[in-house]
Design a protein around this motif. Structure first.
Motif, PDB file in Angstrom:
ATOM      1  N   ALA A 123       0.885  -1.244  -0.046  1.00  0.00           N
ATOM      2  CA  ALA A 123       0.145   0.053  -0.169  1.00  0.00           C
ATOM      3  C   ALA A 123       0.939   1.275   0.064  1.00  0.00           C
ATOM      4  O   ALA A 123       0.624   2.073  -0.670  1.00  0.00           O
ATOM      5  CB  ALA A 123      -0.827   0.058   1.187  1.00  0.00           C
ATOM      6  N   VAL A 124       1.825   1.321   0.833  1.00  0.00           N
ATOM      7  CA  VAL A 124       2.817   2.508   0.891  1.00  0.00           C
ATOM      8  C   VAL A 124       3.623   2.534  -0.378  1.00  0.00           C
ATOM      9  O   VAL A 124       3.843   3.811  -0.817  1.00  0.00           O
ATOM     10  CB  VAL A 124       3.586   2.585   2.176  1.00  0.00           C
ATOM     11  N   THR A 125       4.094   1.625  -1.065  1.00  0.00           N
ATOM     12  CA  THR A 125       4.575   1.704  -2.256  1.00  0.00           C
ATOM     13  C   THR A 125       3.847   2.216  -3.367  1.00  0.00           C
ATOM     14  O   THR A 125       4.022   3.074  -4.189  1.00  0.00           O
ATOM     15  CB  THR A 125       4.918   0.261  -2.804  1.00  0.00           C
ATOM     16  N   ALA A 126       2.364   1.837  -3.384  1.00  0.00           N
ATOM     17  CA  ALA A 126       1.552   2.159  -4.334  1.00  0.00           C
ATOM     18  C   ALA A 126       1.352   3.750  -4.210  1.00  0.00           C
ATOM     19  O   ALA A 126       1.072   4.504  -5.086  1.00  0.00           O
ATOM     20  CB  ALA A 126       0.314   1.437  -4.379  1.00  0.00           C
ATOM     21  N   LEU A 199       5.654   6.987   9.485  1.00  0.00           N
ATOM     22  CA  LEU A 199       6.095   8.222   9.889  1.00  0.00           C
ATOM     23  C   LEU A 199       6.999   8.954   8.921  1.00  0.00           C
ATOM     24  O   LEU A 199       6.638  10.303   8.644  1.00  0.00           O
ATOM     25  CB  LEU A 199       7.119   8.199  11.029  1.00  0.00           C
ATOM     26  N   LEU A 200       7.570   8.248   8.010  1.00  0.00           N
ATOM     27  CA  LEU A 200       8.559   8.785   7.090  1.00  0.00           C
ATOM     28  C   LEU A 200       7.508   9.177   5.845  1.00  0.00           C
ATOM     29  O   LEU A 200       7.935  10.254   5.298  1.00  0.00           O
ATOM     30  CB  LEU A 200       9.376   7.677   6.410  1.00  0.00           C
ATOM     31  N   VAL A 201       6.653   8.250   5.193  1.00  0.00           N
ATOM     32  CA  VAL A 201       5.955   8.537   4.041  1.00  0.00           C
ATOM     33  C   VAL A 201       4.923   9.565   4.410  1.00  0.00           C
ATOM     34  O   VAL A 201       4.840  10.238   3.518  1.00  0.00           O
ATOM     35  CB  VAL A 201       5.482   7.279   3.522  1.00  0.00           C
ATOM     36  N   THR A 202       4.519   9.667   5.470  1.00  0.00           N
ATOM     37  CA  THR A 202       3.428  10.692   5.946  1.00  0.00           C
ATOM     38  C   THR A 202       4.023  12.059   6.138  1.00  0.00           C
ATOM     39  O   THR A 202       3.096  13.214   6.221  1.00  0.00           O
ATOM     40  CB  THR A 202       2.314  10.249   6.851  1.00  0.00           C
ATOM     41  N   SER A 203       5.190  12.049   6.864  1.00  0.00           N
ATOM     42  CA  SER A 203       5.754  13.434   7.102  1.00  0.00           C
ATOM     43  C   SER A 203       6.542  14.168   6.291  1.00  0.00           C
ATOM     44  O   SER A 203       6.915  15.296   6.260  1.00  0.00           O
ATOM     45  CB  SER A 203       6.639  13.150   8.087  1.00  0.00           C
ATOM     46  N   TYR A 204       6.986  13.296   4.762  1.00  0.00           N
ATOM     47  CA  TYR A 204       7.634  14.062   3.766  1.00  0.00           C
ATOM     48  C   TYR A 204       6.777  15.167   3.339  1.00  0.00           C
ATOM     49  O   TYR A 204       5.706  15.140   3.073  1.00  0.00           O
ATOM     50  CB  TYR A 204       7.710  13.164   2.518  1.00  0.00           C
ATOM     51  N   GLY A 205       7.354  16.517   3.223  1.00  0.00           N
ATOM     52  CA  GLY A 205       6.818  17.590   2.867  1.00  0.00           C
ATOM     53  C   GLY A 205       6.007  18.316   3.824  1.00  0.00           C
ATOM     54  O   GLY A 205       5.750  19.576   3.664  1.00  0.00           O
ATOM     55  N   THR A 206       5.986  17.915   4.884  1.00  0.00           N
ATOM     56  CA  THR A 206       5.227  18.727   6.178  1.00  0.00           C
ATOM     57  C   THR A 206       6.291  18.735   7.435  1.00  0.00           C
ATOM     58  O   THR A 206       6.091  19.814   8.114  1.00  0.00           O
ATOM     59  CB  THR A 206       4.000  18.023   6.895  1.00  0.00           C
ATOM     60  N   ASP A 207       7.037  17.721   7.368  1.00  0.00           N
ATOM     61  CA  ASP A 207       7.950  17.854   8.831  1.00  0.00           C
ATOM     62  C   ASP A 207       9.290  18.270   8.006  1.00  0.00           C
ATOM     63  O   ASP A 207       9.896  17.552   7.362  1.00  0.00           O
ATOM     64  CB  ASP A 207       8.345  16.525   9.441  1.00  0.00           C
ATOM     65  N   PRO A 208      10.134  19.440   8.437  1.00  0.00           N
ATOM     66  CA  PRO A 208      11.232  19.653   8.029  1.00  0.00           C
ATOM     67  C   PRO A 208      12.543  18.794   8.114  1.00  0.00           C
ATOM     68  O   PRO A 208      13.018  18.425   6.864  1.00  0.00           O
ATOM     69  CB  PRO A 208      11.546  20.910   8.449  1.00  0.00           C
ATOM     70  N   TRP A 420       6.974   2.779  21.108  1.00  0.00           N
ATOM     71  CA  TRP A 420       7.289   3.581  20.016  1.00  0.00           C
ATOM     72  C   TRP A 420       7.638   4.876  20.077  1.00  0.00           C
ATOM     73  O   TRP A 420       8.643   5.225  19.437  1.00  0.00           O
ATOM     74  CB  TRP A 420       5.949   3.320  19.070  1.00  0.00           C
ATOM     75  N   PRO A 421       6.992   5.802  20.892  1.00  0.00           N
ATOM     76  CA  PRO A 421       7.346   7.125  21.257  1.00  0.00           C
ATOM     77  C   PRO A 421       8.693   7.397  21.411  1.00  0.00           C
ATOM     78  O   PRO A 421       9.718   8.262  21.126  1.00  0.00           O
ATOM     79  CB  PRO A 421       6.439   7.744  21.943  1.00  0.00           C
ATOM     80  N   ALA A 422       9.375   6.177  22.356  1.00  0.00           N
ATOM     81  CA  ALA A 422      10.572   6.424  22.880  1.00  0.00           C
ATOM     82  C   ALA A 422      11.581   6.012  21.578  1.00  0.00           C
ATOM     83  O   ALA A 422      13.020   6.772  22.173  1.00  0.00           O
ATOM     84  CB  ALA A 422      10.909   5.472  24.015  1.00  0.00           C
ATOM     85  N   GLN A 423      11.363   5.438  20.734  1.00  0.00           N
ATOM     86  CA  GLN A 423      12.420   5.206  19.721  1.00  0.00           C
ATOM     87  C   GLN A 423      12.499   6.124  18.429  1.00  0.00           C
ATOM     88  O   GLN A 423      13.299   6.061  17.732  1.00  0.00           O
ATOM     89  CB  GLN A 423      12.109   3.773  19.156  1.00  0.00           C
ATOM     90  N   LYS A 424      11.487   6.789  18.305  1.00  0.00           N
ATOM     91  CA  LYS A 424      11.488   7.829  17.294  1.00  0.00           C
ATOM     92  C   LYS A 424      12.764   8.783  17.107  1.00  0.00           C
ATOM     93  O   LYS A 424      13.265   8.917  16.254  1.00  0.00           O
ATOM     94  CB  LYS A 424      10.258   8.680  17.154  1.00  0.00           C
ATOM     95  N   PRO A 425      13.115   9.489  18.318  1.00  0.00           N
ATOM     96  CA  PRO A 425      14.197  10.442  18.163  1.00  0.00           C
ATOM     97  C   PRO A 425      15.380   9.559  17.887  1.00  0.00           C
ATOM     98  O   PRO A 425      16.358   9.970  17.196  1.00  0.00           O
ATOM     99  CB  PRO A 425      14.041  11.054  19.521  1.00  0.00           C
ATOM    100  N   ALA A 426      15.584   8.417  18.419  1.00  0.00           N
ATOM    101  CA  ALA A 426      16.844   7.459  18.267  1.00  0.00           C
ATOM    102  C   ALA A 426      16.875   7.150  16.916  1.00  0.00           C
ATOM    103  O   ALA A 426      18.046   7.278  16.423  1.00  0.00           O
ATOM    104  CB  ALA A 426      16.658   6.388  19.254  1.00  0.00           C
TER     105      ALA A 426
END
Length: 442
Positions: A123-126, A199-208, A420-426
């Motif tokens: 789905a994310v690839t499509a 996180l990566l595919v939904t944040s592109y273009g909105t998260d610097p 999951w929240p604890a690992q995002k910044p790392a």
């Protein structure tokens, strides 16, 4: 001795699934005969290696007292040997079966099955063809035998330009690789990969920060390195099966559920035949690289990373790029090479320094070797990549030793709120560090 200790209720549910039946929605409460987690204090003359050779499921041996997954009968036998055993928690947390469980895409309150991951990858690839390229990098053991099974899938995520995501080491963008669920029962690790992809595919273009990362890095993800094993784990959605290894049963002679190869002891670096027999949880296989899952993962990493390292005792080249993380459970630790020996890796100081940068973000301490408890991991994936190519490579042990978010099967609410929240910044820091991993980032 049986290490895949599951309750009678779990075995019954697996049998029903095989027969084509599925239990309806229900609340599941752990039963008294289920295995639990216990800390160990060993008497003189007994070592962790002894217990592993005797078939005990030593689940974690870094950073604190080792933990055993044991049934009440196994606890009695340990105490007879003079081992001081203290219960630290239950393997299973209460969960409620949901409609999505019945669809076969999630289990145990929200964790994704192999089929759920495969649907997500497609789905994310499509949906994001400008960001995601999906690869089939090899087959699971069952697929090689014509018994069903799965492809081993890898995703390359970047703002794609010509030459990006090629299966070679000529690309200009530094690479960060995340590998999950090589041990099937370590279910939080696959879910972290799932959430990382989103996180990566939904944040592109909105998260610097993430937009910049995707413009300057290749972010590779192998969400499920042991898909056949994950099928076994998820066969009972309310009380997942404690399957660690792949499902290679070709050696024969093991009790039901005990066959298989530990894929994190099967790499082509410092492989050790003494790690255990075919029925043991740390069985390394008949030879280094014997398993198709190992071949798939190593094959990808060999293609995309340059070899910047000489002999085992030589450091990596100063200009080495890339970072590799393999996720495991549990113990809230970061393990840096080497894990097969207490002899320091030639780049130990730099490896520990980068590990501490990541640990400052997820709260995990960094250790090398056996961390003083006698639990080595020869043939591990991270040792292999650092030892053969010089790429800084780490194990993250996800989850605490006790509480509802602990162990192999943390409650899904704990996963979403804490793990999951604890690992995002790392993870974001590791991806940034891929450009200059042996240098210092701010």
């Amino acid at each position: 001795m049986r290490r895949l200790a599951v309750s009678l209720a779990a075995l019954a549910a697996v049998a029903m699934a095989v027969a084509g039946f599925a239990p309806g929605p229900s609340a599941a409460t752990p039963s008294a005969d289920n295995p639990s987690y216990y800390s160990l204090k060993l008497p003189a003359g007994v070592t962790i290696a002894d217990l592993i050779r005797d078939g005990y499921d030593i689940s974690h041996g870094h950073g604190s007292r080792p933990t055993v997954v044991a049934t009440p009968a196994e606890v009695d036998r340990l105490r007879d040997r003079g081992v001081v055993v203290g219960k630290t928690g239950n393997v299973y947390q209460p969960v409620i079966r949901s409609a999505t469980d019945a669809a076969g895409t999630t289990y145990y309150g929200g964790y994704h099955t192999t089929a759920g991951h495969e649907q997500h990858n497609a789905a994310v690839t499509a949906a994001h063809p400008d960001l995601v390229k999906l690869y089939d990098i090899g087959d699971s053991w069952k697929k090689t035998k014509g018994q069903g099974g799965h492809d081993i899938q890898a995703l390359c995520i970047t703002k794609r330009a010509p030459g990006d995501c090629a299966l070679d080491s000529t690309g200009k963008k530094p690479k960060f690789v995340l590998l999950s669920q090589i041990h099937a029962r370590e279910i939080a690790t696959g879910e972290i990969a799932y959430q990382w992809i989103d996180l990566l595919v939904t944040s592109y273009g909105t998260d610097p920060e993430i937009t910049s990362l995707l413009g300057t890095r290749e972010l590779w993800v192998i969400p499920i390195a042991n898909p056949d094993g994950v099928d076994v784990v998820a066969a009972n959605p309310a009380e997942p099966v404690l399957q660690r290894k792949n499902v290679n049963n070709s050696t024969g002679g093991c009790p039901a559920g005990d066959a298989g190869v530990d894929l994190n002891r099967n790499s082509g670096f410092q492989w050790d035949v003494q790690q255990g027999g075919p029925c043991d949880e740390t069985y390394p296989g008949t030879k280094a690289g014997s398993e198709p899952e190992t071949i798939a993962v190593q094959g990808l990493l060999e293609k995309i990373f340059r070899d910047t390292k000489g002999e085992v005792g030589e450091p990596a080249a100063a200009g080495t790029t890339g970072v590799f993380l393999t996720l495991h459970s549990f113990g809230n630790d970061i393990l840096a090479p080497y894990s097969y020996t207490n002899t320091a890796a030639p780049d130990r100081a730099a490896l520990v320094a980068l590990g501490k940068k990541m640990g400052a973000l997820n709260g995990f301490p960094v250790s090398t070797g056996d961390a003083g408890v006698g639990y080595f991991a020869p043939g591990a994936t991270d040792d292999w990549l650092y030892g053969t190519r010089g790429v800084p490579s780490y194990t993250f042990e996800i989850g605490p030793d006790s509480g509802s978010g602990a162990g192999f099967f943390p409650a899904y609410t704990c996963f979403t709120k804490t793990l999951w929240p604890a690992q995002k910044p790392a993870l974001l820091y590791a991806a940034r560090a891929a450009a200059t991993p042996y240098g210092q980032l701010p």
